[in-house]
Design a protein around this motif. Sequence first.
Motif, PDB file in Angstrom:
ATOM      1  N   UNK A 152      -2.984  -2.998 -16.426  1.00 16.77           N
ATOM      2  CA  UNK A 152      -3.319  -1.707 -15.845  1.00 16.77           C
ATOM      3  C   UNK A 152      -2.082  -0.830 -16.035  1.00 16.77           C
ATOM      4  N   UNK A 153      -2.255   0.273 -16.786  1.00 11.44           N
ATOM      5  CA  UNK A 153      -1.103   1.114 -17.114  1.00 11.44           C
ATOM      6  C   UNK A 153      -1.400   2.548 -16.706  1.00 11.44           C
ATOM      7  N   UNK A 154      -0.350   3.354 -16.631  1.00 10.46           N
ATOM      8  CA  UNK A 154      -0.550   4.762 -16.308  1.00 10.46           C
ATOM      9  C   UNK A 154      -0.687   5.551 -17.608  1.00 10.46           C
ATOM     10  N   UNK A 155      -1.841   6.165 -17.800  1.00 13.04           N
ATOM     11  CA  UNK A 155      -2.052   6.991 -18.980  1.00 13.04           C
ATOM     12  C   UNK A 155      -1.812   8.450 -18.661  1.00 13.04           C
ATOM     13  N   UNK A 156      -2.101   9.290 -19.604  1.00 16.43           N
ATOM     14  CA  UNK A 156      -1.884  10.722 -19.415  1.00 16.43           C
ATOM     15  C   UNK A 156      -2.739  11.252 -18.273  1.00 16.43           C
ATOM     16  N   UNK A 157      -3.985  10.736 -18.158  1.00 17.31           N
ATOM     17  CA  UNK A 157      -4.912  11.269 -17.147  1.00 17.31           C
ATOM     18  C   UNK A 157      -5.222  10.259 -16.050  1.00 17.31           C
ATOM     19  N   UNK A 158      -4.278   9.390 -15.746  1.00 10.66           N
ATOM     20  CA  UNK A 158      -4.532   8.409 -14.694  1.00 10.66           C
ATOM     21  C   UNK A 158      -4.512   7.007 -15.251  1.00 10.66           C
ATOM     22  N   UNK A 159      -4.904   6.046 -14.434  1.00 11.13           N
ATOM     23  CA  UNK A 159      -4.789   4.648 -14.840  1.00 11.13           C
ATOM     24  C   UNK A 159      -5.702   4.289 -16.012  1.00 11.13           C
ATOM     25  N   UNK A 160      -5.217   3.355 -16.793  1.00 15.27           N
ATOM     26  CA  UNK A 160      -5.971   2.879 -17.960  1.00 15.27           C
ATOM     27  C   UNK A 160      -5.967   1.360 -17.925  1.00 15.27           C
ATOM     28  N   UNK A 205       0.815  -1.214   0.000  1.00 15.01           N
ATOM     29  CA  UNK A 205       0.000   0.000   0.000  1.00 15.01           C
ATOM     30  C   UNK A 205       0.851   1.267   0.000  1.00 15.01           C
ATOM     31  N   UNK A 206       1.941   1.235  -0.755  1.00 13.34           N
ATOM     32  CA  UNK A 206       2.759   2.433  -0.903  1.00 13.34           C
ATOM     33  C   UNK A 206       3.689   2.723   0.261  1.00 13.34           C
ATOM     34  N   UNK A 207       3.715   1.816   1.258  1.00 12.39           N
ATOM     35  CA  UNK A 207       4.635   2.022   2.380  1.00 12.39           C
ATOM     36  C   UNK A 207       5.491   0.782   2.556  1.00 12.39           C
ATOM     37  N   UNK A 208       6.715   0.955   3.111  1.00  8.48           N
ATOM     38  CA  UNK A 208       7.555  -0.234   3.323  1.00  8.48           C
ATOM     39  C   UNK A 208       6.810  -1.267   4.165  1.00  8.48           C
ATOM     40  N   UNK A 209       6.950  -2.522   3.778  1.00  2.00           N
ATOM     41  CA  UNK A 209       6.259  -3.591   4.503  1.00  2.00           C
ATOM     42  C   UNK A 209       6.655  -3.622   5.969  1.00  2.00           C
ATOM     43  N   UNK A 221      -0.792  -6.030  -5.594  1.00  2.00           N
ATOM     44  CA  UNK A 221      -1.629  -6.714  -6.589  1.00  2.00           C
ATOM     45  C   UNK A 221      -2.330  -5.732  -7.512  1.00  2.00           C
ATOM     46  N   UNK A 222      -2.476  -4.502  -7.058  1.00  3.71           N
ATOM     47  CA  UNK A 222      -3.208  -3.511  -7.837  1.00  3.71           C
ATOM     48  C   UNK A 222      -2.650  -2.129  -7.514  1.00  3.71           C
ATOM     49  N   UNK A 223      -1.522  -1.795  -8.152  1.00  7.54           N
ATOM     50  CA  UNK A 223      -0.837  -0.556  -7.769  1.00  7.54           C
ATOM     51  C   UNK A 223      -1.696   0.686  -8.056  1.00  7.54           C
ATOM     52  N   UNK A 224      -1.647   1.613  -7.126  1.00  9.80           N
ATOM     53  CA  UNK A 224      -2.341   2.889  -7.360  1.00  9.80           C
ATOM     54  C   UNK A 224      -1.671   3.615  -8.525  1.00  9.80           C
ATOM     55  N   UNK A 225      -0.353   3.530  -8.581  1.00  8.35           N
ATOM     56  CA  UNK A 225       0.357   4.116  -9.710  1.00  8.35           C
ATOM     57  C   UNK A 225       1.066   3.021 -10.493  1.00  8.35           C
ATOM     58  N   UNK A 226       0.399   2.492 -11.515  1.00  9.57           N
ATOM     59  CA  UNK A 226       0.995   1.386 -12.275  1.00  9.57           C
ATOM     60  C   UNK A 226       2.367   1.783 -12.821  1.00  9.57           C
ATOM     61  N   UNK A 227       3.246   0.800 -12.891  1.00 11.20           N
ATOM     62  CA  UNK A 227       4.627   1.073 -13.298  1.00 11.20           C
ATOM     63  C   UNK A 227       4.841   1.092 -14.810  1.00 11.20           C
ATOM     64  N   UNK A 228       3.842   0.726 -15.589  1.00 12.86           N
ATOM     65  CA  UNK A 228       4.005   0.813 -17.041  1.00 12.86           C
ATOM     66  C   UNK A 228       3.136   1.946 -17.569  1.00 12.86           C
ATOM     67  N   UNK A 229       3.512   2.490 -18.701  1.00 14.24           N
ATOM     68  CA  UNK A 229       2.791   3.655 -19.220  1.00 14.24           C
ATOM     69  C   UNK A 229       2.014   3.304 -20.481  1.00 14.24           C
ATOM     70  N   UNK A 230       0.946   4.039 -20.672  1.00 13.35           N
ATOM     71  CA  UNK A 230       0.116   3.894 -21.871  1.00 13.35           C
ATOM     72  C   UNK A 230      -0.043   5.295 -22.465  1.00 13.35           C
ATOM     73  N   UNK A 231       0.745   5.546 -23.464  1.00 11.39           N
ATOM     74  CA  UNK A 231       0.728   6.883 -24.066  1.00 11.39           C
ATOM     75  C   UNK A 231       0.658   6.727 -25.585  1.00 11.39           C
ATOM     76  N   UNK A 232      -0.260   7.425 -26.213  1.00 12.25           N
ATOM     77  CA  UNK A 232      -0.387   7.345 -27.669  1.00 12.25           C
ATOM     78  C   UNK A 232      -0.623   5.924 -28.149  1.00 12.25           C
ATOM     79  N   UNK A 233      -1.497   5.206 -27.398  1.00 16.30           N
ATOM     80  CA  UNK A 233      -1.813   3.816 -27.766  1.00 16.30           C
ATOM     81  C   UNK A 233      -0.583   2.918 -27.823  1.00 16.30           C
TER      82      UNK A 233
END
Lengths: 401, 401, 364, 364
Positions: C164-172, A269-273, C131-143
């Motif tokens: 689940x990727x990070x787009x220009x305006x948030x997750x995609x 959850x965004x913090x170190x485990x 399992x479901x990152x708030x800020x995904x580590x891969x990007x989705x830009x220009x398809x």
Amino acid sequence: MSDLETYRAKAAAWLETMVPDFGRDARQGLSEADDLALGRRYQKAKFDAGYAGINWPVEYGGQGLGHLEKISFDAEEMKHGFPNFYFGISLGMPVPILMQFGGDKAFVKERVLKALKGEEIWCQLFSEPAAGSDLAGLRTKAEADGNGWKINGQKVWTSWAHYSDYGVIVVRTDPNVPKHKGLTYFWVDMKAPGVTVRQIKLAGGDSHVNEVFFDDVKIGDDHRMSPVGGGFAVAIATLMIERYVATDSAGFGPHLDLFVELAKEIEINGKPAIEDGRIRQQIARNHAMRAGLDSINVRARLMMEAGMIPGAEGSLNKLVAVRSRQKLSELAIDLRGSDGFAFDEHASQREDWTSSWINAPTGRIAGGSDETLLNTIAEKVLGLPQDHRPDKGVPFNEIPV
Amino acid sequence: MSDLETYRAKAAAWLETMVPDFGRDARQGLSEADDLALGRRYQKAKFDAGYAGINWPVEYGGQGLGHLEKISFDAEEMKHGFPNFYFGISLGMPVPILMQFGGDKAFVKERVLKALKGEEIWCQLFSEPAAGSDLAGLRTKAEADGNGWKINGQKVWTSWAHYSDYGVIVVRTDPNVPKHKGLTYFWVDMKAPGVTVRQIKLAGGDSHVNEVFFDDVKIGDDHRMSPVGGGFAVAIATLMIERYVATDSAGFGPHLDLFVELAKEIEINGKPAIEDGRIRQQIARNHAMRAGLDSINVRARLMMEAGMIPGAEGSLNKLVAVRSRQKLSELAIDLRGSDGFAFDEHASQREDWTSSWINAPTGRIAGGSDETLLNTIAEKVLGLPQDHRPDKGVPFNEIPV
Amino acid sequence: MSILYDEGQQAIATESRRALEARMRKDDLLPLLEVTGRFHEGFWTMAKEQGWTALALPEAYGGLDLGLIELGLIAHQAGRTLSGAPFLTSSFGAAKAIELYGSDAQKARWLPGLAGGDTIGAVAFASGADALPVKPGITFVGDRLDGTLTGVSAAGAANVAVVLAMGADGPVLAIADLTNAERRIVPSFDNSRCVADLHFKETPAEALTAGGSARDAALHILALQAVITAHEQTGGAEALMEIARDYAITRRAFGQVIGAFQSVKHRIAELYGLVELARANCIHAASREGQDDFITAAAAARLSATEAYDTAARDCVQIHGGIGVTWEIGLHLHMRRSRSLAIEQGNSLFWEDVMVDRLAGEAA
Amino acid sequence: MSILYDEGQQAIATESRRALEARMRKDDLLPLLEVTGRFHEGFWTMAKEQGWTALALPEAYGGLDLGLIELGLIAHQAGRTLSGAPFLTSSFGAAKAIELYGSDAQKARWLPGLAGGDTIGAVAFASGADALPVKPGITFVGDRLDGTLTGVSAAGAANVAVVLAMGADGPVLAIADLTNAERRIVPSFDNSRCVADLHFKETPAEALTAGGSARDAALHILALQAVITAHEQTGGAEALMEIARDYAITRRAFGQVIGAFQSVKHRIAELYGLVELARANCIHAASREGQDDFITAAAAARLSATEAYDTAARDCVQIHGGIGVTWEIGLHLHMRRSRSLAIEQGNSLFWEDVMVDRLAGEAA
């Protein structure tokens, strides 16, 4: 510095000089055969330097020192990952038992010396397919054959049998008496005709244990190490050595520091485990458990130094430590999440959580299962009654199978 | 709306009208005697409204409806804290058994009617000091005495015996046969000469269970509810009712919502406890466990509605739920920290964590201990062997004590 | 409301059990542990032939219009027999993402192949422990997708992945044809799961849904998969409980069968309890799709099933003693599977958090 | 380094055990549960007579100059026999705070009375779940305390209290004569702990230490007390283990003693393990006073002792069956004590956090 501290410091210094030739890095990528060969050279180096048979009698090639010197050396040696595990069983149980119960002294001396130098390896042939925790239920038999004996049957879980020159064995010599009373203890030549060794592959992928088949294997009566029918007592003496050899509060898995490091690296959850209560709880509980075992072990050593006999609490080590290690290893895999699938079957179970996890079940069974250890504590320490055993006092050949 | 839903809605509405006179608030501060009197009036009101003996035969004053109507009513009734627990055992086991096994029908009818109206209370005299889990090991004896019997001995853990008018009892009528075979089942008048009731105070401070002593208590043979020597089967029939009466995924402790509320109120390290992983883990695990039990219970009801027999998994309820409730209650006390010492011995174990904690051990023992339940699952459901029982087949008076 | 299986559902369970027990052999599964990039082809062929791949997908695209309950029943049986590939869950997850969030064109392009089983799908949301990152580590830009996703089950064999990727305006929530991605097989303790790292480099992809709803959509897909995986775990735990029971009533020590020792007997009874709780939660969760409490019910199923399978693996091996840790007897197939299923679709820590956020009335 | 008890220490253990077993009776302790504001006077008289109150205090103020090891041995025996009052720990904690942080005048005023046992001390740091609040809820301004501390063990009978209060420039470790405070007894499940709320209203008090060091000082005092309490818990757990063992080898069911059933037998063996781990951690912690790792060692002792006593209370009652839950047999005395000791000196959650902060190399 006490004598013991001096001894330890000297040993540590010597061990350091062995690292380039025999240490963890030197072994990287070796085949098992090459690693064994390296191991034999390392064992010879130990012998030459006076670090083999530290607490064994001088007359047998040992150093005549105490148990404390031995464990001090072992603790230092453990740090470097030397190829010494091929000789662990051999020098741990069968050869000491040979010294104590072997008949022909000249022959015994020769064997002990060769074992100390790493030239010969001994194994211990106890367990059978139908006799694991129930050792006295074994079926391999030795029948009188001229002046000697003829062995037929099968042993299993025999560590390093495929590299062994000799072995100690318990067999049934009389099926007409209750099971504990019909056993006799011998040594056998593992290269003798009729001995077949087959490696068993374990769940984690490695194969250091074996099945050993005996097909009309003939031995002389001078191989006998117990009275006829008196083998069970010698077998128990052998196992007693085993119980007291193994103490490691990490349960032979990774040090807890490695878990703390993992928990610092990984985020939940965004913090170190390490900031997550669930992870903290497991770290704290495991630390408390291990600290308790360490304290028990240190006290046992202090008692031995003072000439006292350590308490029964030493028997907790394997039970408590390995069981905990199993669950902690599972949690480490969970923590790594999608990176947790990766597996290197050659990784050390002392350094890698996945290897630790996959090998933990063996640790909970080998050398006394959890249940056997609980029974031992309950009966021997606390005076609780033995389990119901319908086979008690029944002639072996009348026990239903 | 299904018929059942209509029934339930109507019952709920009626129960609402009872709240002012009999609900939780109305009982506040009453002595036990006054509360029992209130309970009798409440039971009479239920009878008059057609909510007593819902699934009992009409000829005995019941309503002739099904088990589903009964549990629907019970679920609604449970919400209000009515004083109905004095009649729980009475109407739960002994009186139904009387209907099934009682001899003199006119007498039985009169008793059942009075029990349904709350005028008479029955208790169940099974356990003895030397026979808890081992019911068949009981020692209270009935000897032939003229045309009837004479009872001597002691029972224990008899709920509500101090308020009871009658009881059902299992006694030994033949000590010369194996223990299960020498038992006979009777009913007794609890006011008869020679019956002495002594309340037992429990760990939490309350005293609803009793010791009951029988000293030359004479009863007629018309009190007999089983063949001579055939009492064990009727006893088991009684206990089977008991096992299936009790399902509550909270383990008769507080609802999990109360724990969530507590965790929101309390701070750990300056943050609400609900944000601490350790607390979250316990909430999640307990919720998952309770949700599973709820799902099992709902399915069992659906199966009964569909005329099917529910699976054995229903037997998990008490085992799993009470054990978990015990630890969760301990955690609630921990969470309150220095405010956790406070204790009100009159608080309800369904609403107060401390009361829940102190009464949990009783829940893990009464009505089948954890160990008995595990044995039942292992043997009856999974086909594992019975434990070793040295007394099996041995005449009762030859079993060593 | 939990449900009772109807006759059709009971037939699915019986039939799939019969088929799987006839086909799946420990001796075929053991060798798969020692190679990478392979799965049990027989299993997947059967899944296609029996229509399991089509089961929970819409009729309009070649599916059978059944749901979680029926697919769960198959997964339970697959878990019992250790299945042989992860695609029952992964392809289902990818297809549901397309069905629920995709355009008609996307559905027409992918769903028939997924329903037929010739197209294999993967779902790749996780980043390590998350399992479901708030800020995904891969990007989705220009398809185009860029970045790496590690440890993706099924990715070693999949044709298409939902990510689940990070787009220009948030997750995609996006979908990509994997012919345009590089995949590197991860040597694993359970190789037939076909775990691979996916490396995207200007990989063409299409959005399914974007913005605030993308993460909710991803959680919903994860929950759907979690319910299927929980059934599979429960099946595995049930099989282990039965194996332990069967061993305990035949193996003798000290003159009696070991099942007469309470340390063995009670342990198996406890396993029965864990299996039945997991089963009850699975049945319940499968019946709650589309309801407000679906995510909570899925979390309960997932938590109890993971606990059941992990515990059964530990205890079943322990009850067997020495023989239990041999390669040949193959209990380690279950032991390994219990751990791979425990980390697919998010570990227990993740689902505990998802559940408590809901129980406490907070946002996920 | 763990230690071996020397002869003197062994004599302390033997002698205190003999004295306590001769004096402490279940039948004297049971009635104390049903009244508030009372403790077992005989116990405290014995503590004074035997010099236990003086044991770990400096000779200059009437003490015996021994330490944690010796006081721990007494506490272990007191735990076995359920002691009868909490002052062994609370007075020791208060006295150590004065000894370590007080002025000569403060020492001269309080220590002799505490060493003699005629003065009773309490230590009051906690605020609910928080054993050591970063921002204490009571204030110390102009040498006056204001505010309320709830649930303070021993406070119902204490003459003096050491508190952590918020001063003008941060936390202050302060000492107050309780004749000037209002105390309200808290009816508790373990009334002889003399738990009370302390209400301060312009109560005169003196600072012992202030500023950043005040919280460290408080943690040190808490850790010292925790080591003593851990000994007491271990003693209680040990007694329960022995009671369970003795019952299991005499009580018969199904024709044999119940100790022959593995569910009973293994449970008692597990208790043995918990007791020995707790004992080992206690001995170790007592020997580490003044060392860098003292707080960690104290935390380990506290965690393992709490687990041992809680588990022993649960299991010993369960092994007894029905008789175990009766008032008369008195196992609930231990059950209650296990919980009151679990929350005195901070609960397990608190000590887990303290320990992990140290293991991970972070600030407490």
